[in-house]
Design a protein around this motif. Structure first.
Motif, PDB file in Angstrom:
ATOM      1  N   PRO A  98       0.834  -1.215   0.000  1.00  0.00           N
ATOM      2  CA  PRO A  98       0.000   0.000   0.000  1.00  0.00           C
ATOM      3  C   PRO A  98       0.863   1.257   0.000  1.00  0.00           C
ATOM      4  CG  PRO A  98      -0.718  -1.555   1.690  1.00  0.00           C
ATOM      5  CD  PRO A  98       0.593  -2.064   1.174  1.00  0.00           C
ATOM      6  N   LEU A  99       0.499   2.222  -0.814  1.00  0.00           N
ATOM      7  CA  LEU A  99       1.273   3.462  -0.872  1.00  0.00           C
ATOM      8  C   LEU A  99       1.273   4.170   0.483  1.00  0.00           C
ATOM      9  CD1 LEU A  99       2.911   5.215  -2.794  1.00  0.00           C
ATOM     10  CD2 LEU A  99       0.811   6.465  -3.366  1.00  0.00           C
ATOM     11  N   MET A 100       0.209   3.961   1.268  1.00  0.00           N
ATOM     12  CA  MET A 100       0.137   4.580   2.588  1.00  0.00           C
ATOM     13  C   MET A 100       1.269   4.109   3.488  1.00  0.00           C
ATOM     14  SD  MET A 100      -1.230   6.727   4.581  1.00  0.00           S
ATOM     15  CE  MET A 100      -2.725   7.208   3.683  1.00  0.00           C
ATOM     16  N   ARG A 101       1.759   2.903   3.265  1.00  0.00           N
ATOM     17  CA  ARG A 101       2.872   2.420   4.083  1.00  0.00           C
ATOM     18  C   ARG A 101       4.097   3.305   3.903  1.00  0.00           C
ATOM     19  NH1 ARG A 101       6.158  -3.388   3.739  1.00  0.00           N
ATOM     20  NH2 ARG A 101       7.374  -3.048   5.651  1.00  0.00           N
ATOM     21  N   GLU A 102       4.384   3.682   2.681  1.00  0.00           N
ATOM     22  CA  GLU A 102       5.493   4.593   2.396  1.00  0.00           C
ATOM     23  C   GLU A 102       5.288   5.919   3.133  1.00  0.00           C
ATOM     24  OE1 GLU A 102       6.587   7.239  -1.459  1.00  0.00           O
ATOM     25  OE2 GLU A 102       6.454   5.086  -1.838  1.00  0.00           O
ATOM     26  N   HIS A 103       4.054   6.431   3.091  1.00  0.00           N
ATOM     27  CA  HIS A 103       3.734   7.702   3.746  1.00  0.00           C
ATOM     28  C   HIS A 103       3.935   7.615   5.256  1.00  0.00           C
ATOM     29  CE1 HIS A 103       1.857  11.549   4.449  1.00  0.00           C
ATOM     30  NE2 HIS A 103       0.871  11.003   5.144  1.00  0.00           N
ATOM     31  N   ARG A 104       3.478   6.520   5.858  1.00  0.00           N
ATOM     32  CA  ARG A 104       3.627   6.343   7.306  1.00  0.00           C
ATOM     33  C   ARG A 104       5.100   6.244   7.705  1.00  0.00           C
ATOM     34  NH1 ARG A 104      -0.875   8.601   8.384  1.00  0.00           N
ATOM     35  NH2 ARG A 104      -2.760   7.340   8.194  1.00  0.00           N
ATOM     36  N   LEU A 105       5.921   5.621   6.884  1.00  0.00           N
ATOM     37  CA  LEU A 105       7.348   5.536   7.188  1.00  0.00           C
ATOM     38  C   LEU A 105       7.992   6.916   7.164  1.00  0.00           C
ATOM     39  CD1 LEU A 105       8.279   2.277   5.263  1.00  0.00           C
ATOM     40  CD2 LEU A 105       8.614   2.673   7.704  1.00  0.00           C
ATOM     41  N   TYR A 106       7.599   7.755   6.215  1.00  0.00           N
ATOM     42  CA  TYR A 106       8.115   9.126   6.202  1.00  0.00           C
ATOM     43  C   TYR A 106       7.702   9.871   7.470  1.00  0.00           C
ATOM     44  CZ  TYR A 106      10.075   9.352   1.479  1.00  0.00           C
ATOM     45  OH  TYR A 106      10.880   9.180   0.366  1.00  0.00           O
ATOM     46  N   GLN A 107       6.454   9.684   7.906  1.00  0.00           N
ATOM     47  CA  GLN A 107       5.989  10.345   9.124  1.00  0.00           C
ATOM     48  C   GLN A 107       6.790   9.865  10.336  1.00  0.00           C
ATOM     49  OE1 GLN A 107       1.765   9.322   8.785  1.00  0.00           O
ATOM     50  NE2 GLN A 107       1.287  11.474   8.422  1.00  0.00           N
ATOM     51  N   ALA A 108       7.030   8.556  10.424  1.00  0.00           N
ATOM     52  CA  ALA A 108       7.810   8.010  11.529  1.00  0.00           C
ATOM     53  C   ALA A 108       9.249   8.515  11.484  1.00  0.00           C
ATOM     54  CB  ALA A 108       7.787   6.478  11.476  1.00  0.00           C
ATOM     55  N   ASP A 109       9.784   8.655  10.282  1.00  0.00           N
ATOM     56  CA  ASP A 109      11.135   9.184  10.103  1.00  0.00           C
ATOM     57  C   ASP A 109      11.221  10.609  10.658  1.00  0.00           C
ATOM     58  OD1 ASP A 109      13.728   8.610   8.135  1.00  0.00           O
ATOM     59  OD2 ASP A 109      13.249  10.731   8.322  1.00  0.00           O
ATOM     60  N   TRP A 110      10.183  11.405  10.409  1.00  0.00           N
ATOM     61  CA  TRP A 110      10.157  12.775  10.927  1.00  0.00           C
ATOM     62  C   TRP A 110      10.087  12.792  12.449  1.00  0.00           C
ATOM     63  CZ3 TRP A 110       9.202  17.923   8.686  1.00  0.00           C
ATOM     64  CH2 TRP A 110       9.625  17.975   7.350  1.00  0.00           C
ATOM     65  N   LEU A 111       9.391  11.820  13.031  1.00  0.00           N
ATOM     66  CA  LEU A 111       9.334  11.748  14.488  1.00  0.00           C
ATOM     67  C   LEU A 111      10.730  11.556  15.059  1.00  0.00           C
ATOM     68  CD1 LEU A 111       6.172   9.553  15.255  1.00  0.00           C
ATOM     69  CD2 LEU A 111       6.359  12.050  15.157  1.00  0.00           C
TER      70      LEU A 111
END
Length: 233
Positions: A98-111
């Protein structure tokens, strides 16, 4: 790497990143002749990880990212969802993640990079080591750590505010500036944010306390439904 990309050598990649880090550190020191720092790779170095080509969990991916940031001082780690191609190896999956998985990883990276989260705590308590695709990683963390909430928006330090779902760094800066002059109410915070749906259960403000809302059993589903309704307008 040996199975999916045998032409690439992890040891060679790591040595190249280590040499580049060393060169950047050397150039960061003032020269004896000019006493100035030379500009060398001002953009830093970065790398990219392909997501979903194997069974590595999100926790494992973030662990690798944290090690790359710490060991080689990378400026960025980029995440790209695996995309199948015709006549590819049979060891590769037939469907892309799912493309959302990529998005969530970017968000976690920012955390990790901007919000003071350590890599292990982002998914601590998760049953499968995977980020929740329905909600952002900070909200997921807050729901698993409700004992740290609610946070008093008028008293908490910046580090505590960075943990509150729905608060970004710019909004927190505005909150800290505003409360030097007056106490903030819930509606004041709402004017600084795009939405207070995520915020309400996790903060105390002038005239507002979430009461039992923070520990409500169905809180996750309530927030998800509210966010879905907002996205329709």
């Amino acid at each position: 790497m040996k199975r999916l990309a045998p032409e690439k050598k992890p040891v060679t990649i790591r040595l190249s990143m280590a040499r580049l880090r060393q060169k950047m550190e050397e150039k960061a020191e003032p020269t004896l002749r000019t006493k100035k720092r030379e500009r060398f790779a001002p953009g830093g170095q970065s790398t990219q990880m392909i997501i979903g080509a194997d069974k590595t969990s999100d926790d494992g991916i973030l662990h690798t990212s944290a090690r790359l940031y710490g060991s080689y001082h990378l400026r960025r780690v980029y995440y790209s969802a695996f995309s199948p191609i015709p006549d590819s190896s049979s060891s590769l999956p037939l469907q892309k993640p799912p493309l959302m998985r990529e998005h969530r990883l970017y968000q976690a990276d920012w955390l990790m990079r901007f919000y003071g989260f350590s890599q292990p705590e982002i998914l601590a308590g998760s049953s499968d080591g995977m980020l929740d695709l329905a909600i952002d990683p900070k909200l997921a963390w807050a729901l698993r750590n409700r004992g740290q909430f609610p946070v008093d928006i008028n008293r908490a330090n910046r580090e505590a505010l960075l943990r509150v779902p729905g608060l970004g760094t710019k909004v927190i800066g505005k909150i800290l500036e505003t409360r030097r002059h007056r106490r903030l109410r819930l509606e004041d915070v709402g004017r600084l944010c795009q939405s207070i749906v995520k915020l309400r259960p996790f903060i105390i403000a002038e005239g507002w306390s979430p009461g039992g809302l923070t520990d409500k059993a169905g809180l996750r589903n309530t927030i998800v439904r509210s966010c879905e309704q907002l996205s329709l307008f």
